[in-house]
Write an enzyme that holds these catalytic residues in place. Structure first.
Site, PDB file in Angstrom:
ATOM      1  N   ARG A 122       0.850  -1.198   0.000  1.00  0.00           N
ATOM      2  CA  ARG A 122       0.000   0.000   0.000  1.00  0.00           C
ATOM      3  C   ARG A 122       0.879   1.239   0.000  1.00  0.00           C
ATOM      4  O   ARG A 122       0.897   2.031   0.934  1.00  0.00           O
ATOM      5  CB  ARG A 122      -0.965  -0.074   1.160  1.00  0.00           C
ATOM      6  N   ASP A 130      -4.761  -0.924  -6.035  1.00  0.00           N
ATOM      7  CA  ASP A 130      -5.159  -1.348  -4.704  1.00  0.00           C
ATOM      8  C   ASP A 130      -6.610  -1.830  -4.673  1.00  0.00           C
ATOM      9  O   ASP A 130      -7.544  -1.060  -4.436  1.00  0.00           O
ATOM     10  CB  ASP A 130      -4.936  -0.179  -3.734  1.00  0.00           C
TER      11      ASP A 130
HETATM   12  P1  NAD Z   1      -8.538  -2.352   7.540  1.00  0.00           P
HETATM   13  O1  NAD Z   1      -9.606  -2.857   6.638  1.00  0.00           O
HETATM   14  O2  NAD Z   1      -7.380  -3.211   7.865  1.00  0.00           O
HETATM   15  O3  NAD Z   1      -9.248  -1.939   8.929  1.00  0.00           O
HETATM   16  C1  NAD Z   1     -10.316  -1.038   8.968  1.00  0.00           C
HETATM   17  C2  NAD Z   1     -10.112  -0.047  10.079  1.00  0.00           C
HETATM   18  O4  NAD Z   1     -10.362  -0.678  11.339  1.00  0.00           O
HETATM   19  C3  NAD Z   1      -8.695   0.516  10.164  1.00  0.00           C
HETATM   20  O5  NAD Z   1      -8.757   1.916  10.014  1.00  0.00           O
HETATM   21  C4  NAD Z   1      -8.225   0.089  11.555  1.00  0.00           C
HETATM   22  O6  NAD Z   1      -7.390   1.074  12.148  1.00  0.00           O
HETATM   23  C5  NAD Z   1      -9.535  -0.048  12.294  1.00  0.00           C
HETATM   24  N1  NAD Z   1      -9.481  -0.853  13.529  1.00  0.00           N
HETATM   25  C6  NAD Z   1      -8.805  -1.997  13.780  1.00  0.00           C
HETATM   26  N2  NAD Z   1      -9.026  -2.414  15.062  1.00  0.00           N
HETATM   27  C7  NAD Z   1      -9.887  -1.521  15.612  1.00  0.00           C
HETATM   28  C8  NAD Z   1     -10.510  -1.411  16.887  1.00  0.00           C
HETATM   29  N3  NAD Z   1     -10.283  -2.300  17.857  1.00  0.00           N
HETATM   30  N4  NAD Z   1     -11.337  -0.359  17.102  1.00  0.00           N
HETATM   31  C9  NAD Z   1     -11.570   0.547  16.128  1.00  0.00           C
HETATM   32  N5  NAD Z   1     -11.015   0.515  14.896  1.00  0.00           N
HETATM   33  C10 NAD Z   1     -10.184  -0.516  14.648  1.00  0.00           C
HETATM   34  O7  NAD Z   1      -8.000  -0.936   7.067  1.00  0.00           O
HETATM   35  P2  NAD Z   1      -7.857  -0.349   5.594  1.00  0.00           P
HETATM   36  O8  NAD Z   1      -9.051   0.403   5.251  1.00  0.00           O
HETATM   37  O9  NAD Z   1      -7.430  -1.450   4.714  1.00  0.00           O
HETATM   38  O10 NAD Z   1      -6.668   0.685   5.798  1.00  0.00           O
HETATM   39  C11 NAD Z   1      -5.457   0.276   6.455  1.00  0.00           C
HETATM   40  C12 NAD Z   1      -4.354   1.290   6.288  1.00  0.00           C
HETATM   41  O11 NAD Z   1      -3.890   1.308   4.948  1.00  0.00           O
HETATM   42  C13 NAD Z   1      -4.736   2.710   6.614  1.00  0.00           C
HETATM   43  O12 NAD Z   1      -3.651   3.303   7.283  1.00  0.00           O
HETATM   44  C14 NAD Z   1      -4.917   3.351   5.289  1.00  0.00           C
HETATM   45  O13 NAD Z   1      -4.742   4.755   5.315  1.00  0.00           O
HETATM   46  C15 NAD Z   1      -3.815   2.665   4.531  1.00  0.00           C
HETATM   47  N6  NAD Z   1      -4.019   2.714   3.083  1.00  0.00           N
HETATM   48  C16 NAD Z   1      -2.978   3.106   2.290  1.00  0.00           C
HETATM   49  C17 NAD Z   1      -3.134   3.149   0.926  1.00  0.00           C
HETATM   50  C18 NAD Z   1      -2.011   3.545   0.019  1.00  0.00           C
HETATM   51  O14 NAD Z   1      -1.219   4.376   0.354  1.00  0.00           O
HETATM   52  N7  NAD Z   1      -1.919   2.908  -1.143  1.00  0.00           N
HETATM   53  C19 NAD Z   1      -4.342   2.784   0.353  1.00  0.00           C
HETATM   54  C20 NAD Z   1      -5.376   2.398   1.191  1.00  0.00           C
HETATM   55  C21 NAD Z   1      -5.199   2.353   2.561  1.00  0.00           C
END
Ligand code: NAD
Length: 374
Positions: A122, A130
């Site tokens: 990511r 992605d």
């Molecule tokens: P994910 O699907 O893994 O999780 C969803 C959310 O649940 C996350 O924000 C996580 O912090 C939250 N979470 C986990 N345990 C929790 C709890 N106990 N209570 C409350 N919330 C909780 O997450 P995602 O949407 O796949 O994103 C993960 C990371 O990847 C983020 O930092 C996002 O900004 C990053 N990201 C980067 C890129 C990129 O640069 N290409 C693209 C997409 C996402």
């Protein structure tokens, strides 16, 4: 001979998406590839065969599996399907390497070069590839529409001749890609939105979408921008604050996930019992076990007047756009390797290396190798 890129009619239950859409096929053929698709592959996503130009057609999955140099899929192949792949084939799709050990072993043993879209790093350069993000955004959007559909209330405030209707309160737990899209969708529909995440970086993102951030005093940043699992003490602290916000919500959208782990249980039975009758929970994490203690995957449950929805394959409920975005993600992943109709993978590129699960008879993804081979 140009490389043959194949796509199947997905056979997994409830899978309506297709891995290649007509627009992407046109770009692949422009890049010199031959494209072979199983008849009817895009039908459930509203891409009938007639829309695909420059495609060759196969009457069965077996024909595609046996001829494709590169096979694109949405859902993981079965062990039986893997057995039909060409020995040197390249596979790109969801592989669920953390869960599908027999399939990963079969890919290793057949010397397939397999890439899991879940493992694409990511990093900024790979954002256009992605699939986790593109499909999570769809899930977040759709979850709010499902909640709105089940609520016996309006989402927006209304001023009518019959008096004023108060806006619905929506709480979003987990403000990753799905959660942020849920917040944006609920706001567009006029709800008053609160959101919570353990990653402190989400505070500003939540606020920028016009929602209020619920501060529990718990912060749990893990590796690579993901969350980590909470300690028992942190969980208790989080629960105290969250339970009162859950009780105030008309609609609760839960999206919390920790990579490779079961979904954290955040909404207890007791918390559900404090919600008003008619309230709705849409648990996007249902497929990973659910964030709510009462969630049943693939079912709608009513508990003391609260409806708890455990959806499966939300992106599949918006199959047209989900397929479009997914197919573009795959195109952006494959295009750097396509050169005058040939596939040449640059094994110094961190995107290919990071996404690779099996290659040359070896499990390349270390956590998966450790889990399977010890
Ligand atoms: P994910 O699907 O893994 O999780 C969803 C959310 O649940 C996350 O924000 C996580 O912090 C939250 N979470 C986990 N345990 C929790 C709890 N106990 N209570 C409350 N919330 C909780 O997450 P995602 O949407 O796949 O994103 C993960 C990371 O990847 C983020 O930092 C996002 O900004 C990053 N990201 C980067 C890129 C990129 O640069 N290409 C693209 C997409 C996402």
């Amino acid at each position: 001979m140009p490389v043959t890129i194949g796509a199947l009619r997905e056979s997994a239950p409830r899978e309506t998406r297709v891995s290649l859409v007509p627009e992407v096929v046109a770009k692949l053929t422009q890049a010199g590839a031959r494209v072979l698709i199983e008849r009817g592959a895009g039908g459930q996503a509203n891409f009938p065969d007639s829309l695909y130009k420059g495609t060759e057609w196969a009457d069965s999955a077996g024909q595609v599996l046996g001829q494709a140099d590169v096979l694109t899929t949405v859902q993981p192949l079965s062990v039986e399907q893997i057995a039909l792949l060409k020995p040197s084939a390249v596979l790109v799709g969801y592989l669920q390497p953390y869960a599908r050990f027999p399939e990963v072993k079969a890919l290793r043993d057949r010397k397939i070069t397999s890439f899991a879209v879940e493992l694409i790093p990511r990093i900024s350069r790979a954002q256009s590839m992605d699939a986790l993000s593109s499909q999570a955004a769809i899930a977040g959007y759709k979850a709010v529409l499902i909640a709105a559909d089940h609520l016996p209330k309006f989402l927006p405030m209304l001023t009518t001749a019959a008096g004023t209707i108060r806006p619905a309160q929506v709480l979003v737990i987990g403000a990753g890609v799905a959660g942020l899209q849920a917040i944006a969708t609920a706001r567009r529909l006029g709800a008053v939105v609160e959101a919570y995440d353990v990653r402190s970086a989400t505070r500003e993102q939540v606020k920028s979408l016009g929602a209020k951030f619920v501060d529990t005093g718990v912060s749990a940043e893990g590796q690579g921008g993901y969350a980590r699992e909470l300690t028992e003490e942190e969980r208790r602290k989080q629960q105290e604050v969250l339970d009162s916000r859950i009780a105030a919500a008309d609609a609760l959208i839960t999206t919390a996930a920790v990579p490779g782990r079961p979904a954290p249980k955040i909404v207890s039975r007791a918390a559900v019992e404090r919600m008003r009758p008619g309230s709705v929970i849409v648990d996007i994490a249902a497929e990973q076990g659910g964030n709510c203690e009462l969630t049943r995957t693939g079912e709608n449950v009513t508990h003391q007047g609260v409806t708890i929805i455990g959806p499966v394959n939300l992106p599949g409920q918006l199959a047209y756009n989900a397929s479009e975005m997914y197919a573009r993600n795959l195109l952006n992943f494959l295009r750097p390797a396509l050169n005058k109709g040939e596939l040449v993978i640059d094994w110094t590129d961190e995107v290919f290396v990071g996404a690779c699960v099996t290659r040359e008879g070896r499990i390349q993804h270390e956590p998966t190798r450790k889990a399977i081979e010890g």
